[in-house]
Design a protein around this motif. Structure first.
Motif, short mmCIF file in Angstrom:
data_model
loop_
_atom_site.label_atom_id
_atom_site.label_comp_id
_atom_site.label_asym_id
_atom_site.label_seq_id
_atom_site.Cartn_x
_atom_site.Cartn_y
_atom_site.Cartn_z
N ARG A 143 4.24 -0.92 -9.71
CA ARG A 143 2.92 -1.55 -10.18
C ARG A 143 1.94 -2.09 -8.92
O ARG A 143 0.73 -2.02 -9.22
CB ARG A 143 3.08 -2.44 -11.45
N PRO A 144 2.50 -2.91 -8.33
CA PRO A 144 1.39 -3.82 -7.55
C PRO A 144 0.79 -2.64 -6.50
O PRO A 144 -0.26 -3.30 -5.76
CB PRO A 144 2.50 -4.81 -6.62
N HIS A 145 1.21 -1.71 -6.19
CA HIS A 145 0.57 -1.09 -5.14
C HIS A 145 -0.24 0.39 -5.82
O HIS A 145 -0.72 1.26 -5.05
CB HIS A 145 1.53 -0.30 -4.37
N ILE A 146 -0.47 0.36 -6.96
CA ILE A 146 -1.11 1.77 -7.52
C ILE A 146 -2.45 1.64 -7.07
O ILE A 146 -3.22 2.68 -7.59
CB ILE A 146 -0.83 1.79 -8.95
N ASN A 147 -3.24 0.48 -6.72
CA ASN A 147 -4.81 0.39 -6.65
C ASN A 147 -4.73 0.26 -5.23
O ASN A 147 -5.88 -0.22 -4.76
CB ASN A 147 -5.45 -0.28 -7.53
N GLY A 148 -3.71 0.29 -4.06
CA GLY A 148 -3.98 0.23 -3.01
C GLY A 148 -3.88 1.53 -2.11
O GLY A 148 -4.16 2.42 -2.53
N ARG A 149 -3.23 1.18 -0.66
CA ARG A 149 -3.23 2.54 0.10
C ARG A 149 -1.74 3.09 -0.36
O ARG A 149 -0.75 2.65 -0.53
CB ARG A 149 -2.96 2.21 1.46
N PHE A 150 -1.78 4.53 -0.30
CA PHE A 150 -0.70 5.67 -0.66
C PHE A 150 0.70 5.00 0.29
O PHE A 150 1.69 4.84 0.02
CB PHE A 150 -0.91 7.02 -0.60
N ALA A 151 -0.03 4.79 1.70
CA ALA A 151 1.06 4.37 2.59
C ALA A 151 1.96 3.11 2.01
O ALA A 151 3.28 3.13 2.36
CB ALA A 151 0.41 4.29 4.07
N ASP A 152 1.41 2.13 1.66
CA ASP A 152 2.06 1.08 1.21
C ASP A 152 3.00 1.41 -0.17
O ASP A 152 3.96 0.62 -0.03
CB ASP A 152 1.03 0.00 0.93
N LEU A 153 2.28 2.17 -1.13
CA LEU A 153 3.08 2.58 -1.96
C LEU A 153 4.16 3.37 -1.80
O LEU A 153 5.53 3.06 -2.30
CB LEU A 153 2.23 3.33 -2.81
N LEU A 154 4.21 4.34 -0.77
CA LEU A 154 5.46 4.98 -0.30
C LEU A 154 6.33 4.21 0.59
O LEU A 154 7.54 4.36 0.00
CB LEU A 154 4.69 6.07 0.71
N ARG A 155 5.99 3.25 1.14
CA ARG A 155 6.91 2.33 1.80
C ARG A 155 7.66 1.55 0.71
O ARG A 155 8.77 1.28 0.65
CB ARG A 155 6.38 1.42 2.79
N SER A 156 7.02 1.05 -0.21
CA SER A 156 7.55 -0.07 -1.31
C SER A 156 8.64 0.86 -2.07
O SER A 156 9.55 0.39 -2.38
CB SER A 156 6.61 -0.29 -2.09
N ALA A 157 8.38 2.05 -2.35
CA ALA A 157 9.11 2.87 -3.40
C ALA A 157 10.36 3.38 -2.51
O ALA A 157 11.30 3.10 -3.01
CB ALA A 157 8.37 4.05 -3.76
#
Length: 487
Positions: A143-157
């Motif tokens: 949830r914290p990354h769904i409006n940010g960069r995909f790269a950050d979401l990928l790393r977080s997941a």
């Protein structure tokens, strides 16, 4: 048939219209929801993130201590206590997650959270600890990354313990690492394979089995702490040397977290990843046969903004084809149940959805079978709890979409044919009857139809609902209508 923008926005890009809630007027309102949510935490995990981390640590300690107890009645009893405590927390989280979608005014944001949690799928059925970890995963990694960069979401997941446990990364040791040699254990390729096939490039994008194995090698060392179940990097189990993935070398004699982070960044920036992710977004929101021009506009936005997800969503919403052909997608079971509860959560009815689920889903009643039939209060609680299960998690399980328990790392299916079948429609009709009886007392079916489907309601549906033999039957027919089951 064309629909008004507010109706399309609510049904196609949110969880439907809710009586008394201001309708979304267009793209800016939908994108504004991503900013409006801000740092406000979701309703789950119940108790908050820090409390959940302590609960996970306590469970791990309890399981560790249990291993020292000889097999027998005492061990089984202590295991049963741990099991019941975890299952109670999981039930609370399930109800809180359902209410999050039902009560939130930010339907587009909620839909995106569901999409990304399914894209980076994990399952709470993997182990006892995962019943506590998976709700935490959605709350803090997705949830914290769904409006940010995909790269950050990928790393977080990828780095989250839920993913590392689910795809057995915690079992992966570099074959030639010190830990691998001493334990005589080796590589697990699950995370490397799903990283390429599901999370980034997509199946058929040109990577080879050699790339999968090399990616798995680069990921070695990424594991979890046994007590806190938090991500750690252990050089002793990381495969030494350089590994080539898609023609790029990662690592050297001494490995570090920089190696797998560089791999994730390169995969996030790969044009095939943009194509794969954008296509999945269009399939989820718009059509099982996604228009090429929408995908092209989204991938162009991806390239222009270095994978800024808000810009990519905007490119999708700005395309006229995104607002055409209403009803092309089926509402999945979770969509259907949430939309139905939102529609029934009207002050004009006798039942309040939020209070009902919070009262009977988050209480301390965990063993309704132990209640005696001659206790009126206990009987009332048992009936209400059974109703809650029938309308909430039990219904989702019967419809084939149990929350946080996808059938595979690929997540739940998206296609229309999977969710609109004879058996599915029969379950939805039963659900509509039960939910209408529980929450629809006092509602007028004609007004209900107008409030929840607006100009999406067809003339024959309006006629059938108006001629229903009772108010509850009218509500049931509205919820079971083709328009309500599509988006």
């Amino acid at each position: 048939m064309s629909l008004s923008v507010p109706t399309m926005a609510a049904i196609r890009f949110g969880y439907g219209l809710r009586p008394g809630e201001a309708p979304v007027q267009g793209n800016n309102d939908l994108l504004g929801q991503l900013k409006a949510v801000g740092q406000s935490p979701p309703r789950f995990p119940v108790g908050g993130i820090e409390a959940r981390r302590k609960q996970i640590a306590d469970l791990q300690q309890g399981l560790h201590d249990l291993r020292r107890v000889a097999d027998g009645p005492t061990r089984r009893q202590r295991r049963d206590v741990l099991q019941k405590s975890v299952e109670h927390s999981f039930k609370q989280d399930l109800n809180a997650r359902l209410l999050q979608a039902v009560l939130s005014p930010n339907g587009f944001h909620e839909r995106l959270a569901t999409f990304w949690t399914n894209h980076f799928a994990t399952s709470a059925s993997k182990s006892l600890q995962m019943r506590l970890v998976v709700p935490l995963y959605e709350a803090e990694a997705i949830r914290p990354h769904i409006n940010g960069r995909f790269a950050d979401l990928l790393r977080s997941a990828t780095e989250h313990p839920a993913m590392l446990i689910y795809l057995d990364q915690v079992l992966s040791l570099g074959p030639d690492s010190a830990g691998g040699l001493s334990k005589k254990k080796g590589l697990n390729e699950n995370l490397g394979r799903e990283l390429l096939e599901l999370h980034t490039l997509g199946a058929g994008s040109g990577y080879t089995q050699a790339d999968v194995r090399a990616a798995a090698m680069v990921l070695t060392g990424l594991t979890t702490d046994r007590l806190d179940v938090d991500m750690v990097f252990q050089p002793s189990i990381s495969e030494p040397g350089s590994q080539k993935v898609l023609g790029v070398n990662y690592g050297s004699v001494r490995r570090s977290p920089r190696d797998f982070l560089s791999l994730l960044d390169d995969l996030a920036a790969n044009p095939k990843t943009a194509q794969h992710i954008c296509r999945k977004l269009v399939v989820h929101f718009i059509s099982d046969q996604p228009p090429d021009d929408i995908i092209a506009a989204m991938t162009a936005a991806w390239k222009r903004t270095d994978g800024d997800l808000t810009s990519i969503y905007a490119a999708m919403l700005d395309n006229p084809a995104a607002w055409a052909n209403p009803g092309a997608k089926a509402r999945q079971p979770f969509d259907f149940v949430v939309a139905g509860l939102r529609a029934l959560n009207d002050e004009g009815g006798d039942g309040d959805v939020g209070r009902f689920f919070e009262a009977y889903g988050n209480d301390d009643v965990t063993d309704t079978q132990a209640m005696t039939d001659d206790d009126p209060a206990a009987a009332k609680t048992r009936k209400a709890t059974q109703t809650m299960m029938a309308i909430g998690q039990g219904a989702l399980r019967r419809m084939g979409q149990p929350m946080w328990e996808p059938p595979s790392p690929a997540g739940f299916e998206e296609s229309f044919s999977v969710w609109i079948t004879a058996s599915q429609l029969a379950e939805r009709l039963r659900w509509a009857r039960r939910a209408s009886a529980q929450f629809g007392q006092g509602l007028d079916p004609r007004e209900f139809l107008k409030a929840t489907l607006a100009d999406a309601a067809r003339d024959d549906t309006i006629r059938v609902v108006s001629q229903a033999p009772s108010k509850i039957s009218g509500l049931m027919l509205a919820l079971a209508s083709p328009e309500f089951n599509r988006r």
